[in-house]
Scaffold this active site. Structure first.
Site, PDB file in Angstrom:
ATOM      1  N   TYR A   1     104.694 107.414-106.875  1.00 26.97           N
ATOM      2  CA  TYR A   1     103.710 106.338-107.046  1.00 26.97           C
ATOM      3  C   TYR A   1     104.150 105.348-108.113  1.00 26.97           C
ATOM      4  O   TYR A   1     103.426 105.083-109.073  1.00 26.97           O
ATOM      5  CB  TYR A   1     102.331 106.919-107.396  1.00 26.97           C
ATOM      6  CG  TYR A   1     101.888 107.938-106.387  1.00 26.97           C
ATOM      7  CD1 TYR A   1     101.355 107.541-105.170  1.00 26.97           C
ATOM      8  CD2 TYR A   1     102.037 109.293-106.632  1.00 26.97           C
ATOM      9  CE1 TYR A   1     100.985 108.470-104.222  1.00 26.97           C
ATOM     10  CE2 TYR A   1     101.671 110.228-105.684  1.00 26.97           C
ATOM     11  CZ  TYR A   1     101.148 109.811-104.481  1.00 26.97           C
ATOM     12  OH  TYR A   1     100.786 110.732-103.550  1.00 26.97           O
TER      13      TYR A   1
ATOM     14  N   TYR B   1      92.268 115.232-101.015  1.00 27.97           N
ATOM     15  CA  TYR B   1      93.664 114.802-101.017  1.00 27.97           C
ATOM     16  C   TYR B   1      94.481 115.841-100.255  1.00 27.97           C
ATOM     17  O   TYR B   1      94.392 117.038-100.540  1.00 27.97           O
ATOM     18  CB  TYR B   1      94.233 114.650-102.442  1.00 27.97           C
ATOM     19  CG  TYR B   1      95.706 114.333-102.414  1.00 27.97           C
ATOM     20  CD1 TYR B   1      96.144 113.059-102.082  1.00 27.97           C
ATOM     21  CD2 TYR B   1      96.660 115.314-102.647  1.00 27.97           C
ATOM     22  CE1 TYR B   1      97.504 112.767-101.993  1.00 27.97           C
ATOM     23  CE2 TYR B   1      98.014 115.035-102.561  1.00 27.97           C
ATOM     24  CZ  TYR B   1      98.429 113.763-102.230  1.00 27.97           C
ATOM     25  OH  TYR B   1      99.771 113.490-102.134  1.00 27.97           O
TER      26      TYR B   1
ATOM     27  N   ASP C   1      93.081 123.740 -97.306  1.00 31.69           N
ATOM     28  CA  ASP C   1      94.301 123.282 -97.969  1.00 31.69           C
ATOM     29  C   ASP C   1      94.361 123.929 -99.356  1.00 31.69           C
ATOM     30  O   ASP C   1      93.707 123.475-100.294  1.00 31.69           O
ATOM     31  CB  ASP C   1      94.271 121.746 -98.052  1.00 31.69           C
ATOM     32  CG  ASP C   1      95.486 121.169 -98.782  1.00 31.69           C
ATOM     33  OD1 ASP C   1      96.225 121.937 -99.431  1.00 31.69           O
ATOM     34  OD2 ASP C   1      95.672 119.941 -98.714  1.00 31.69           O
TER      35      ASP C   1
HETATM   36  C1  LIG Z   1     100.145 118.254-103.626  1.00 27.57           C
HETATM   37  C2  LIG Z   1      99.193 118.457-102.509  1.00 27.57           C
HETATM   38  C3  LIG Z   1      99.542 118.189-101.176  1.00 27.57           C
HETATM   39  C4  LIG Z   1     100.888 117.593-100.792  1.00 27.57           C
HETATM   40  O1  LIG Z   1     101.940 118.418-101.105  1.00 27.57           O
HETATM   41  P1  LIG Z   1     103.428 117.783-101.270  1.00 27.57           P
HETATM   42  O2  LIG Z   1     104.292 118.968-101.511  1.00 27.57           O
HETATM   43  O3  LIG Z   1     103.347 116.848-102.427  1.00 27.57           O
HETATM   44  O4  LIG Z   1     103.739 117.087 -99.997  1.00 27.57           O
HETATM   45  C5  LIG Z   1      98.607 118.433-100.200  1.00 27.57           C
HETATM   46  N1  LIG Z   1      97.395 118.925-100.495  1.00 27.57           N
HETATM   47  C6  LIG Z   1      97.028 119.224-101.758  1.00 27.57           C
HETATM   48  C7  LIG Z   1      95.677 119.794-102.018  1.00 27.57           C
HETATM   49  C8  LIG Z   1      97.905 118.986-102.802  1.00 27.57           C
HETATM   50  O5  LIG Z   1      97.524 119.237-104.070  1.00 27.57           O
END
Ligand SMILES: *Cc1c(COP(=O)(O)O)cnc(C)c1O
Length: 435
Positions: free
Chosen positions: A22, A150, A251
């Site tokens: 970023y 996110y 996630d």
């Molecule tokens: C960091 C993150 C991602 C993305 O992972 P990268 O390895 O940066 O592609 C996805 N979801 C969550 C909740 C994250 O914290």
């Protein structure tokens, strides 16, 4: 050339040629050179040693250069650093899959190895879409996400990030439209009126016929605001997904491997999602690797449908070196008193950081597991606080209004105190100057 000139030269080149996360190029604030790491200490270009408050974005849960993990990596390099996974398999992949299936919530029995968190989320979304195609219900092809989420920086994941603060609103016109539910009410241990759950149910009632899956970060919404929410909400999401025939994607890329005080945040609600993604701390922060896990039901449905295969396969899938590193890191974690370590960090962060909530300019201080967050009223003080913190001997990376820390689980007590003292002092000083 002396050390300082040497590094000036390197930073100049970096500024002219290299992107950072970023960032613009050159960056208004140049990056700081790092020479080496050991445990929770980072040696900067000027030989200053600072305590790491970030675990390299949730990843380095045992600190840096952990001897057991380092040895496992060296052994694997001698044996076989890489081999393609198409048509071939190897012990590191199998041993890692065994551990993941055992440690993640019961019922997640199929593993897909990916190279980064974003890609594991791409695969999660893809598998959810393919599931409904295989069931001959292709109209169920929208994603439902919750605000302040996110999930990554790639195209399918950008579309399920918060559409306003999710860093990707620039691309809203070219992203697939997702449906968004309000964010869960903030607070891990609040008594709630459950209006957030009712709003989610209203959306599911209206749209379930077109929704493939719901995505969310369990218990802690990370980059979308460092918000903690109650396990009852997560439990309700599980029940609603089942009731409305929508797959649930959890996630756990940030929360996985102990960070919230449970091995996986889903355990706070004692639920099993249909699909789960993990990354960040998977290799203890040593190599890039992530994984998607799903139920037998999902994988069987896809394999019995058309074309009968999951249409994804990264070149470096299940890289043996990354797998061996992950196995070593998981074993170090499981064989350590990680619950006690995290409980101690939580207690320390609460004791040391909570009083900051009295300061003018501080909106909220919150702590869960080994995560401490100071939310400010203003969003422009981060760089100054970061610089002040560094002078006080600690590395943090504020994000907008959020000054936060998530140290390694095995950080020595003295270094943890150095970290919180540095943060406290930096926040106080910069807030006073800004009034
Ligand atoms: C960091 C993150 C991602 C993305 O992972 P990268 O390895 O940066 O592609 C996805 N979801 C969550 C909740 C994250 O914290």
């Amino acid at each position: 050339m002396n050390n300082s000139d040497h590094w000036q030269f390197l930073i100049d080149f970096d500024q002219q040629h290299i992107w950072h996360p970023y960032s613009s190029s050159p960056n208004p604030i140049p990056p700081i050179g790092v020479k080496k790491t050991q445990g929770s200490l980072i040696t900067l270009a000027d030989n200053q040693e600072v305590v790491d408050g970030m675990s390299s974005w949730w990843a380095a849960i045992h600190g840096y250069n952990h001897p057991t993990v380092m040895q496992a990596m060296k052994d694997q390099i001698d044996q076989m650093p890489h081999i393609m996974f198409g048509g071939l398999t190897h012990e590191p992949a199998i041993e890692l899959a065994k551990r993941l299936i055992k440690l993640t919530p019961a019922g997640l029995d199929k593993v897909f190895f990916a190279d980064s968190g974003s890609v594991s989320m791409e695969v999660a979304i893809k598998i959810a879409l393919q599931y409904w195609i295989s069931k001959d219900r292709p109209v169920k092809n929208k994603m439902l996400s919750i605000r302040n989420g996110y999930h990554g920086d790639t195209f399918a994941t950008m579309a399920v990030c918060d559409p306003v603060n999710g860093m990707h609103h620039l691309f809203n016109d070219v992203l697939r439209k997702s449906i968004f539910a309000p964010a869960p009410q903030m607070g891990f241990d609040i008594q709630s009126d459950n209006s957030d759950i009712e709003e989610l149910e209203a959306i599911l009632k209206d749209h379930h016929h077109e929704i493939a899956a719901l995505t969310l970060e369990p218990i802690v919404q990370g980059a979308g605001g460092m918000r903690f929410y109650r396990p009852a909400y997560l439990q309700a999401v599980r029940e609603l997904c089942t009731k409305y025939d929508v797959l649930m994607i959890a996630d756990e890329i940030a929360t996985g491997f102990g960070r919230t005080g449970k091995l996986f945040a889903c355990e706070w609600a004692e639920i099993t999602p249909d699909i789960m993604t993990i990354g960040k701390a998977l290799t203890g922060g040593n190599l890039t690797m992530a994984a998607m896990l799903c139920t037998d039901e999902i994988s069987n449905t896809i394999c019995q449908g058309e074309p009968g295969v999951l249409m994804h396969g990264p070149t470096f899938m299940a890289n043996p070196l990354a797998c061996a590193t992950a196995i070593a890191s998981i074993d170090v974690l499981i064989n350590s008193p990680w619950q006690d370590n995290i409980a101690n960090i939580e207690q320390h962060l609460k004791t040391e950081l909570s009083p900051l909530s009295e300061l003018e300019g501080v909106k909220d201080v919150r702590v869960l597991g080994a995560i401490g967050v100071i939310e400010l009223e203003r969003n422009d003080l981060g760089p100054q606080i970061q610089a002040a913190c560094l002078e006080n001997g600690a590395w943090i990376r504020p994000f907008g209004k959020l000054i936060y820390t998530m140290p390694a689980f095995n950080i020595p007590a003295g270094e943890l105190l150095q970290l919180t003292d540095a943060v406290k002092q930096a926040v106080k000083t910069v807030l006073e100057e800004s009034l």
